[in-house]
Design a protein around this motif. Structure first.
Motif, PDB file in Angstrom:
ATOM      1  N   ILE A   5      53.383  16.282  77.903  1.00 13.32           N
ATOM      2  CA  ILE A   5      52.123  16.877  77.466  1.00 13.32           C
ATOM      3  C   ILE A   5      52.018  16.723  75.957  1.00 13.32           C
ATOM      4  CG2 ILE A   5      50.795  19.018  77.308  1.00 13.32           C
ATOM      5  CD1 ILE A   5      52.646  19.866  79.801  1.00 13.32           C
ATOM      6  N   VAL A   6      50.879  16.198  75.515  1.00 18.33           N
ATOM      7  CA  VAL A   6      50.645  16.027  74.077  1.00 18.33           C
ATOM      8  C   VAL A   6      49.402  16.815  73.697  1.00 18.33           C
ATOM      9  CG1 VAL A   6      50.143  14.407  72.218  1.00 18.33           C
ATOM     10  CG2 VAL A   6      51.712  13.744  74.055  1.00 18.33           C
ATOM     11  N   ILE A   7      49.538  17.622  72.671  1.00 21.76           N
ATOM     12  CA  ILE A   7      48.399  18.313  72.085  1.00 21.76           C
ATOM     13  C   ILE A   7      48.143  17.614  70.768  1.00 21.76           C
ATOM     14  CG2 ILE A   7      47.476  20.512  71.293  1.00 21.76           C
ATOM     15  CD1 ILE A   7      49.434  21.852  73.289  1.00 21.76           C
ATOM     16  N   HIS A   8      47.080  16.834  70.751  1.00 20.11           N
ATOM     17  CA  HIS A   8      46.794  15.923  69.646  1.00 20.11           C
ATOM     18  C   HIS A   8      46.282  16.663  68.416  1.00 20.11           C
ATOM     19  CE1 HIS A   8      47.362  12.331  72.199  1.00 20.11           C
ATOM     20  NE2 HIS A   8      47.001  13.183  73.150  1.00 20.11           N
ATOM     21  N   ASP A  48      54.559  29.516  79.515  1.00 20.44           N
ATOM     22  CA  ASP A  48      55.791  29.285  78.760  1.00 20.44           C
ATOM     23  C   ASP A  48      55.873  27.888  78.149  1.00 20.44           C
ATOM     24  OD1 ASP A  48      56.685  31.841  79.483  1.00 20.44           O
ATOM     25  OD2 ASP A  48      57.609  31.080  81.323  1.00 20.44           O
ATOM     26  N   LEU A  49      55.015  26.980  78.550  1.00 18.00           N
ATOM     27  CA  LEU A  49      55.153  25.579  78.164  1.00 18.00           C
ATOM     28  C   LEU A  49      54.724  25.211  76.743  1.00 18.00           C
ATOM     29  CD1 LEU A  49      54.174  23.746  81.461  1.00 18.00           C
ATOM     30  CD2 LEU A  49      56.453  24.295  80.584  1.00 18.00           C
ATOM     31  N   PRO A  50      53.680  25.791  76.153  1.00 20.52           N
ATOM     32  CA  PRO A  50      53.228  25.296  74.852  1.00 20.52           C
ATOM     33  C   PRO A  50      54.290  25.267  73.749  1.00 20.52           C
ATOM     34  CG  PRO A  50      51.516  26.623  75.806  1.00 20.52           C
ATOM     35  CD  PRO A  50      52.743  26.769  76.683  1.00 20.52           C
ATOM     36  N   ASP A  51      55.303  26.099  73.832  1.00 20.71           N
ATOM     37  CA  ASP A  51      56.356  26.097  72.819  1.00 20.71           C
ATOM     38  C   ASP A  51      57.653  25.458  73.309  1.00 20.71           C
ATOM     39  OD1 ASP A  51      54.891  27.366  70.719  1.00 20.71           O
ATOM     40  OD2 ASP A  51      54.999  29.209  71.896  1.00 20.71           O
ATOM     41  N   GLU A  52      57.609  24.851  74.466  1.00 24.82           N
ATOM     42  CA  GLU A  52      58.785  24.197  75.052  1.00 24.82           C
ATOM     43  C   GLU A  52      58.751  22.711  74.680  1.00 24.82           C
ATOM     44  OE1 GLU A  52      62.201  23.733  76.527  1.00 24.82           O
ATOM     45  OE2 GLU A  52      61.328  25.717  76.818  1.00 24.82           O
ATOM     46  N   THR A  53      59.570  22.314  73.709  1.00 26.58           N
ATOM     47  CA  THR A  53      59.497  20.956  73.161  1.00 26.58           C
ATOM     48  C   THR A  53      59.861  19.866  74.164  1.00 26.58           C
ATOM     49  OG1 THR A  53      61.729  21.145  72.243  1.00 26.58           O
ATOM     50  CG2 THR A  53      59.878  21.729  70.793  1.00 26.58           C
ATOM     51  N   SER A  54      60.559  20.211  75.230  1.00 28.44           N
ATOM     52  CA  SER A  54      60.840  19.196  76.241  1.00 28.44           C
ATOM     53  C   SER A  54      59.607  18.899  77.087  1.00 28.44           C
ATOM     54  CB  SER A  54      62.005  19.629  77.133  1.00 28.44           C
ATOM     55  OG  SER A  54      61.680  20.809  77.840  1.00 28.44           O
ATOM     56  N   TRP A  55      58.604  19.790  77.052  1.00 31.47           N
ATOM     57  CA  TRP A  55      57.374  19.618  77.813  1.00 31.47           C
ATOM     58  C   TRP A  55      56.176  19.258  76.949  1.00 31.47           C
ATOM     59  CZ3 TRP A  55      56.193  19.411  82.882  1.00 31.47           C
ATOM     60  CH2 TRP A  55      57.191  19.765  83.780  1.00 31.47           C
ATOM     61  N   GLN A  57      54.444  18.226  73.094  1.00 26.59           N
ATOM     62  CA  GLN A  57      54.551  17.736  71.720  1.00 26.59           C
ATOM     63  C   GLN A  57      53.235  18.026  71.005  1.00 26.59           C
ATOM     64  OE1 GLN A  57      54.566  13.467  71.222  1.00 26.59           O
ATOM     65  NE2 GLN A  57      55.560  13.625  69.240  1.00 26.59           N
ATOM     66  N   TRP A  58      53.315  18.742  69.893  1.00 30.45           N
ATOM     67  CA  TRP A  58      52.152  19.008  69.050  1.00 30.45           C
ATOM     68  C   TRP A  58      52.105  17.908  67.997  1.00 30.45           C
ATOM     69  CZ3 TRP A  58      48.830  23.236  69.585  1.00 30.45           C
ATOM     70  CH2 TRP A  58      49.207  24.192  70.515  1.00 30.45           C
ATOM     71  N   ARG A  59      50.992  17.199  67.905  1.00 29.61           N
ATOM     72  CA  ARG A  59      50.856  16.107  66.937  1.00 29.61           C
ATOM     73  C   ARG A  59      49.844  16.469  65.859  1.00 29.61           C
ATOM     74  NH1 ARG A  59      50.528  10.722  70.702  1.00 29.61           N
ATOM     75  NH2 ARG A  59      52.646  10.867  71.522  1.00 29.61           N
ATOM     76  N   GLY A  60      50.228  16.253  64.624  1.00 32.89           N
ATOM     77  CA  GLY A  60      49.318  16.450  63.508  1.00 32.89           C
ATOM     78  C   GLY A  60      48.905  17.896  63.337  1.00 32.89           C
ATOM     79  N   ALA A  63      51.191  23.733  65.006  1.00 30.79           N
ATOM     80  CA  ALA A  63      51.022  24.151  66.397  1.00 30.79           C
ATOM     81  C   ALA A  63      50.162  25.414  66.445  1.00 30.79           C
ATOM     82  CB  ALA A  63      52.381  24.420  67.026  1.00 30.79           C
ATOM     83  N   HIS A  64      49.354  25.506  67.468  1.00 36.13           N
ATOM     84  CA  HIS A  64      48.501  26.667  67.736  1.00 36.13           C
ATOM     85  C   HIS A  64      47.358  26.801  66.723  1.00 36.13           C
ATOM     86  CE1 HIS A  64      51.478  27.881  70.707  1.00 36.13           C
ATOM     87  NE2 HIS A  64      52.395  27.690  69.777  1.00 36.13           N
ATOM     88  N   ARG A  65      47.041  25.759  66.004  1.00 33.65           N
ATOM     89  CA  ARG A  65      45.899  25.745  65.063  1.00 33.65           C
ATOM     90  C   ARG A  65      44.885  24.731  65.592  1.00 33.65           C
ATOM     91  NH1 ARG A  65      46.092  29.762  61.171  1.00 33.65           N
ATOM     92  NH2 ARG A  65      48.244  29.999  60.503  1.00 33.65           N
ATOM     93  N   TYR A  66      43.619  25.149  65.650  1.00 34.84           N
ATOM     94  CA  TYR A  66      42.595  24.323  66.280  1.00 34.84           C
ATOM     95  C   TYR A  66      41.409  24.037  65.357  1.00 34.84           C
ATOM     96  CZ  TYR A  66      45.333  25.508  70.349  1.00 34.84           C
ATOM     97  OH  TYR A  66      46.370  25.647  71.230  1.00 34.84           O
ATOM     98  N   GLU A  67      41.495  24.482  64.112  1.00 27.13           N
ATOM     99  CA  GLU A  67      40.388  24.291  63.168  1.00 27.13           C
ATOM    100  C   GLU A  67      40.176  22.807  62.899  1.00 27.13           C
ATOM    101  OE1 GLU A  67      43.242  26.049  62.133  1.00 27.13           O
ATOM    102  OE2 GLU A  67      42.513  28.009  62.738  1.00 27.13           O
ATOM    103  N   ALA A  68      38.966  22.478  62.465  1.00 31.86           N
ATOM    104  CA  ALA A  68      38.598  21.091  62.146  1.00 31.86           C
ATOM    105  C   ALA A  68      39.565  20.518  61.117  1.00 31.86           C
ATOM    106  CB  ALA A  68      37.177  21.022  61.623  1.00 31.86           C
ATOM    107  N   ALA A  69      39.856  19.242  61.289  1.00 26.06           N
ATOM    108  CA  ALA A  69      40.780  18.545  60.359  1.00 26.06           C
ATOM    109  C   ALA A  69      40.072  18.237  59.043  1.00 26.06           C
ATOM    110  CB  ALA A  69      41.264  17.260  61.000  1.00 26.06           C
TER     111      ALA A  69
END
Length: 69
Positions: A5-8, A48-55, A57-60, A63-69
């Motif tokens: 799972i990748v959260i871009h 439980d998965l969003p902080d489980e690095t084996s499942w 990966q937060w990219r760029g 983590a847990h921040r969704y504001e505009a880049a």
């Protein structure tokens, strides 16, 4: 091994694309959206998965921040 799972990185308008093994699950505006996408994908214990690095990966950006880049 890469996490399935990748959260871009946050998009220019806000939100983060979430993929599972390359398949787009949706555009998350917050952690609640991520959890819903993971549940819909049939992943057990989605909360439980969003902080489980084996499942997941937060990219760029942070983590847990969704504001505009």
């Amino acid at each position: 091994m890469n996490a399935p799972i990748v959260i871009h990185r946050p998009s220019a308008t806000g939100g983060r694309r979430v993929t599972n093994r390359g398949q787009i699950l949706g555009l998350a505006q917050g952690d609640g959206d991520v959890l819903e996408f993971l549940r819909r994908a049939g992943l057990p214990d989605a909360e439980d998965l969003p902080d489980e690095t084996s499942w997941v990966q937060w990219r760029g950006g942070r983590a847990h921040r969704y504001e505009a880049a």
